[in-house]
Motif scaffolding. Sequence first.
Motif: not given
Length: 335
Positions: A93-95, A119-120, A124-125, A265-270
């Motif tokens: 979860q991108a939190d 995809a590296p 990711f963020e 961090a997961p892509r889409g993390t604020p």
Amino acid sequence: MKDAKYWHAGPRWLAGVLVTASAMAGACGAAAADAYPARPITLVVPYSAGGPTDVVARTLAQAMSQDLGQSVVVENRTGAGGTVAAAFVARAQADGYTLLIHHNGMATAPALYKKLSYAPLKDFEYVGQVADVPMTLMGRKDLPARTVPELIQYVTQNKDKVSLANAGLGAVSQLCGLLFEQSVHVRLNAIPYQGAGPALTALLGGQVDLLCDQTTATLPHIQADRVRLFGVTTPGRIKALPQAPTLQEGGLKGFDVKVWHGIYAPRGTPPAAVERLTRALQKGLKDPAVIRKLDGLGAEIVPVDKQTPDGLRTLLKAESDKWQPLLRSMKVEAD
């Protein structure tokens, strides 16, 4: 007239309500951003406990916890050259509560694994770079060669007999060995081990001829004169081994290999969460205890401009462009 009065008052009243609502929403958003993190954060390590990446992660996690006001819990998820952990975080979860610390394996995985589930460069963020760890090229204690020029001559004349250990597929020790082979234009007998520890043990026992490994593992053995040190793999000499020449000084022009670590961090993390994590990372890397610990490992904290999302993004792209063509040209990939 009464109706007209209320008709004209209505829009002004509505506008006031909208302004108030907007202000409240902004305040709530700011409060939510200020509230992060509201619970413990998990920092996923792709390798086993006690290894070099794990030591860096635990050292940094403790310092970041103090700044964030929440525990940063290290979780080891091993397997498939670090891809198990990376895939886990990419799907999390991108939190802002699940992070990844990884090294060069983020750049090499696409060339090593045909079926990579992430995809590296896209999934990711980026939080920021952490530290660089120089590598050392070493030989068994009784190896006839003593300098880099002598080593080049020795491996050229005995390429069918010389063994070159590494810590397994995708390990930076393997990358370093491949670059050495390419630099001296020979293919040696590569011997993979299940980790850096067994590879180093084999070198200390004289079971293999050469090994390229990071200072976090090799410093005590170099200082105790248990191995033959040919040089460090960075362009300049390093603080931990000031007397050791670089491989470039020995004639291997352009030789530059180091272990680098970054936090993702997961892509889409604020963005607010990423920014908060970057601040905690930068403050943690100023902590005297962290500096002492990393210095003792031979690791070098990167400049503050690299402790940023842009710094890590730029590094990952450059390292991907550097290593993936080499791996493909030498046909190195997972089974």
